[in-house]
Design an enzyme around this catalytic site. Structure first.
Site, PDB file in Angstrom:
ATOM      1  N   THR A  80       3.121  -6.032   2.621  1.00  0.00           N
ATOM      2  CA  THR A  80       3.540  -4.883   3.443  1.00  0.00           C
ATOM      3  C   THR A  80       2.389  -3.913   3.687  1.00  0.00           C
ATOM      4  O   THR A  80       2.617  -2.719   3.921  1.00  0.00           O
ATOM      5  CB  THR A  80       4.713  -4.137   2.762  1.00  0.00           C
ATOM      6  OG1 THR A  80       4.249  -3.599   1.506  1.00  0.00           O
ATOM      7  CG2 THR A  80       5.894  -5.059   2.525  1.00  0.00           C
ATOM      8  N   HIS A 124       9.774   0.304   7.805  1.00  0.00           N
ATOM      9  CA  HIS A 124       9.151  -0.983   8.164  1.00  0.00           C
ATOM     10  C   HIS A 124       9.196  -2.006   7.018  1.00  0.00           C
ATOM     11  O   HIS A 124       9.692  -3.110   7.163  1.00  0.00           O
ATOM     12  CB  HIS A 124       7.664  -0.773   8.509  1.00  0.00           C
ATOM     13  CG  HIS A 124       7.371   0.275   9.525  1.00  0.00           C
ATOM     14  ND1 HIS A 124       7.506   0.092  10.893  1.00  0.00           N
ATOM     15  CD2 HIS A 124       6.905   1.536   9.367  1.00  0.00           C
ATOM     16  CE1 HIS A 124       7.137   1.197  11.520  1.00  0.00           C
ATOM     17  NE2 HIS A 124       6.778   2.079  10.630  1.00  0.00           N
ATOM     18  N   ASP A 125       8.617  -1.627   5.891  1.00  0.00           N
ATOM     19  CA  ASP A 125       8.385  -2.598   4.813  1.00  0.00           C
ATOM     20  C   ASP A 125       9.668  -3.092   4.169  1.00  0.00           C
ATOM     21  O   ASP A 125       9.745  -4.241   3.725  1.00  0.00           O
ATOM     22  CB  ASP A 125       7.455  -1.989   3.757  1.00  0.00           C
ATOM     23  CG  ASP A 125       6.110  -1.626   4.350  1.00  0.00           C
ATOM     24  OD1 ASP A 125       5.459  -0.699   3.835  1.00  0.00           O
ATOM     25  OD2 ASP A 125       5.700  -2.265   5.338  1.00  0.00           O
ATOM     26  N   ASP A 179       6.754   1.311   1.821  1.00  0.00           N
ATOM     27  CA  ASP A 179       6.486   0.333   0.753  1.00  0.00           C
ATOM     28  C   ASP A 179       7.326   0.672  -0.480  1.00  0.00           C
ATOM     29  O   ASP A 179       7.909  -0.200  -1.122  1.00  0.00           O
ATOM     30  CB  ASP A 179       5.013   0.355   0.338  1.00  0.00           C
ATOM     31  CG  ASP A 179       4.037   0.163   1.472  1.00  0.00           C
ATOM     32  OD1 ASP A 179       3.852   1.104   2.261  1.00  0.00           O
ATOM     33  OD2 ASP A 179       3.475  -0.943   1.588  1.00  0.00           O
ATOM     34  N   PHE A 198      -0.849  -0.734  12.373  1.00  0.00           N
ATOM     35  CA  PHE A 198      -1.753  -0.251  11.329  1.00  0.00           C
ATOM     36  C   PHE A 198      -2.219  -1.355  10.369  1.00  0.00           C
ATOM     37  O   PHE A 198      -3.421  -1.487  10.095  1.00  0.00           O
ATOM     38  CB  PHE A 198      -1.057   0.866  10.534  1.00  0.00           C
ATOM     39  CG  PHE A 198      -1.897   1.447   9.434  1.00  0.00           C
ATOM     40  CD1 PHE A 198      -1.695   1.055   8.114  1.00  0.00           C
ATOM     41  CD2 PHE A 198      -2.912   2.365   9.708  1.00  0.00           C
ATOM     42  CE1 PHE A 198      -2.476   1.584   7.093  1.00  0.00           C
ATOM     43  CE2 PHE A 198      -3.703   2.891   8.692  1.00  0.00           C
ATOM     44  CZ  PHE A 198      -3.473   2.497   7.383  1.00  0.00           C
ATOM     45  N   ASN A 199      -1.313  -2.140   9.799  1.00  0.00           N
ATOM     46  CA  ASN A 199      -1.710  -3.132   8.788  1.00  0.00           C
ATOM     47  C   ASN A 199      -2.689  -4.157   9.358  1.00  0.00           C
ATOM     48  O   ASN A 199      -3.605  -4.607   8.665  1.00  0.00           O
ATOM     49  CB  ASN A 199      -0.483  -3.855   8.214  1.00  0.00           C
ATOM     50  CG  ASN A 199       0.340  -2.962   7.316  1.00  0.00           C
ATOM     51  OD1 ASN A 199      -0.174  -1.972   6.778  1.00  0.00           O
ATOM     52  ND2 ASN A 199       1.620  -3.281   7.160  1.00  0.00           N
ATOM     53  N   ASP A 225       0.850  -1.209   0.000  1.00  0.00           N
ATOM     54  CA  ASP A 225       0.000   0.000   0.000  1.00  0.00           C
ATOM     55  C   ASP A 225       0.883   1.254   0.000  1.00  0.00           C
ATOM     56  O   ASP A 225       0.850   2.072   0.920  1.00  0.00           O
ATOM     57  CB  ASP A 225      -0.946   0.000   1.211  1.00  0.00           C
ATOM     58  CG  ASP A 225      -0.220  -0.016   2.556  1.00  0.00           C
ATOM     59  OD1 ASP A 225      -0.852   0.390   3.566  1.00  0.00           O
ATOM     60  OD2 ASP A 225       0.971  -0.407   2.594  1.00  0.00           O
ATOM     61  N   ASN A 239      -2.566   2.614   3.459  1.00  0.00           N
ATOM     62  CA  ASN A 239      -2.026   3.961   3.710  1.00  0.00           C
ATOM     63  C   ASN A 239      -2.842   5.034   2.998  1.00  0.00           C
ATOM     64  O   ASN A 239      -2.983   6.161   3.481  1.00  0.00           O
ATOM     65  CB  ASN A 239      -0.578   4.044   3.237  1.00  0.00           C
ATOM     66  CG  ASN A 239       0.369   3.334   4.171  1.00  0.00           C
ATOM     67  OD1 ASN A 239       0.173   3.338   5.384  1.00  0.00           O
ATOM     68  ND2 ASN A 239       1.372   2.670   3.604  1.00  0.00           N
TER      69      ASN A 239
HETATM   70  O1  RIB Z   1       2.558   0.029  10.695  1.00  0.00           O
HETATM   71  C1  RIB Z   1       3.434   0.218   9.617  1.00  0.00           C
HETATM   72  C2  RIB Z   1       2.856  -0.356   8.369  1.00  0.00           C
HETATM   73  O2  RIB Z   1       1.625   0.300   8.064  1.00  0.00           O
HETATM   74  C3  RIB Z   1       3.749  -0.139   7.129  1.00  0.00           C
HETATM   75  O3  RIB Z   1       3.529  -1.167   6.218  1.00  0.00           O
HETATM   76  C4  RIB Z   1       3.235   1.158   6.580  1.00  0.00           C
HETATM   77  O4  RIB Z   1       3.493   1.281   5.181  1.00  0.00           O
HETATM   78  C5  RIB Z   1       1.754   1.002   6.809  1.00  0.00           C
HETATM   79  O5  RIB Z   1       1.235   0.212   5.751  1.00  0.00           O
HETATM   80 CA    CA Z   2       2.863  -0.580   3.954  1.00  0.00          CA
END
Ligand code: RIB
Ligand code: CA
Length: 298
Positions: free
Chosen positions: A117, A227-228, A15, A154-155, A10, A39
């Site tokens: 991701t 993160h990703d 990403d 979040f994901n 996303d 996102n």
């Molecule tokens: O919490 C971080 C994740 O949520 C990452 O993948 C960021 O891109 C969002 O998608």
């Molecule tokens: Ca992401």
């Protein structure tokens, strides 16, 4: 022999950097991208994925527009982190390529690793279709605190039902959560080094400049967790992450903890050990890998 991967994402700043890391790394071969709402809306994440592939000189890689909303819940986006476009900061030209009408299920041959991701909506739909997926590496979840609520990452929070379906599928699953991504901060110094290496390096630095605003404001960090990119890095070099095979359940019916990945880190229950969960990372080596590979891009 490179490992074939499909990225379900996303984009989103991290990403985008994850996609560029994959393009710059001979250990993996990016077969295709599936986008998901997370996102930002799926129209925006799809346009952003096309833009990033063009930046990386790989507009030939197909991008399939995936789910526009979670399985059952209304979509929650993260404009407060990624901006209205989902990729605020650098000025990237409109993509010339169009999304593909391929079926991502056709890409998932034996040996292909699905690197997810974003929210797991697309992946859950593949599982529900009975599509064979050999291995999933997902950036998401957390053993400890969340980032969109105190309890949830979040994901996982955007589509808990999808996460529950994937964690209940029995597929070989690795969870790269906030516990490890927050240990490897891409700082302004990292960005400034990369800024001078080429166009892609400059764009990554500009993505980091924007991404940094949220992490500075929320956490007081001097840097951002990419993160990703850590999920892709784990496929490139599994020695970067220490993982523990344990039971992970997803909370889907709680007033305060919806979307929480309940990780039985110390095997207190008899729950099925259904995920390899990241518990530590060699942050310096991860950040060096990120710099070294992105710097090779034009
Ligand atoms: O919490 C971080 C994740 O949520 C990452 O993948 C960021 O891109 C969002 O998608
Ligand atoms: Ca992401």
């Amino acid at each position: 022999m490179s490992i074939p991967i499909v990225i379900d994402c996303d984009p989103g700043h991290d990403d985008a950097i994850a996609i560029l890391l994959a393009l710059a790394s001979p250990e993996v071969e990016l077969r295709g991208i599936v986008t998901v709402a997370g996102n930002q809306t799926v129209d925006k994440t799809t346009r952003n994925a096309l833009k990033v592939l063009e930046l990386g000189g790989r507009a030939d890689i197909p991008v399939v527009r995936g789910a526009a909303a979670p399985l059952r819940r209304p979509l929650r986006t993260a404009a407060h982190v990624h901006g209205e476009s989902g990729l605020d900061g650098p000025d990237l030209p409109e993509p010339s390529a169009m999304p593909s009408d391929a079926d991502p299920a056709d890409w998932l041959e034996p040996g292909v690793v699905l690197v997810a991701t974003g929210p797991l909506t697309n992946v859950a739909r593949l599982v529900q279709r009975g599509v064979r997926i050999d291995r999933i590496v997902w950036m998401g979840g957390a053993i400890a605190e969340g980032n969109i609520t105190p309890a949830a990452e979040f994901n996982a929070f955007v589509d808990p039902e999808a996460a529950a379906a994937v964690f209940g599928s029995g597929i070989d699953l690795t969870m790269v959560g906030l516990d490890v991504t927050h240990k490897a901060l891409f700082t302004r110094a990292h960005a400034d080094r990369l800024r001078r290496t080429g166009r892609a390096g400059r764009v990554v630095a500009e993505l980091s400049d924007f991404f940094q605003h949220f992490h500075e404001e929320r956490y007081g960090f001097d840097g951002s967790p990419i993160h990703d990119a850590m999920a892709v890095a784990h496929v490139i070099d599994p020695s970067l992450l220490e993982t523990v095979h344990c039971n992970v359940e997803i909370e889907t019916a709680s007033r305060f903890c919806d979307g929480r990945t309940v990780v039985d880190r110390w095997h207190a229950t008899s729950g099925t050990r259904n995920a390899h969960v990241g518990v530590d990372v060699d942050a310096a080596r991860f950040l060096d890998l990120l710099h070294e590979r992105i710097a090779t891009l034009p």
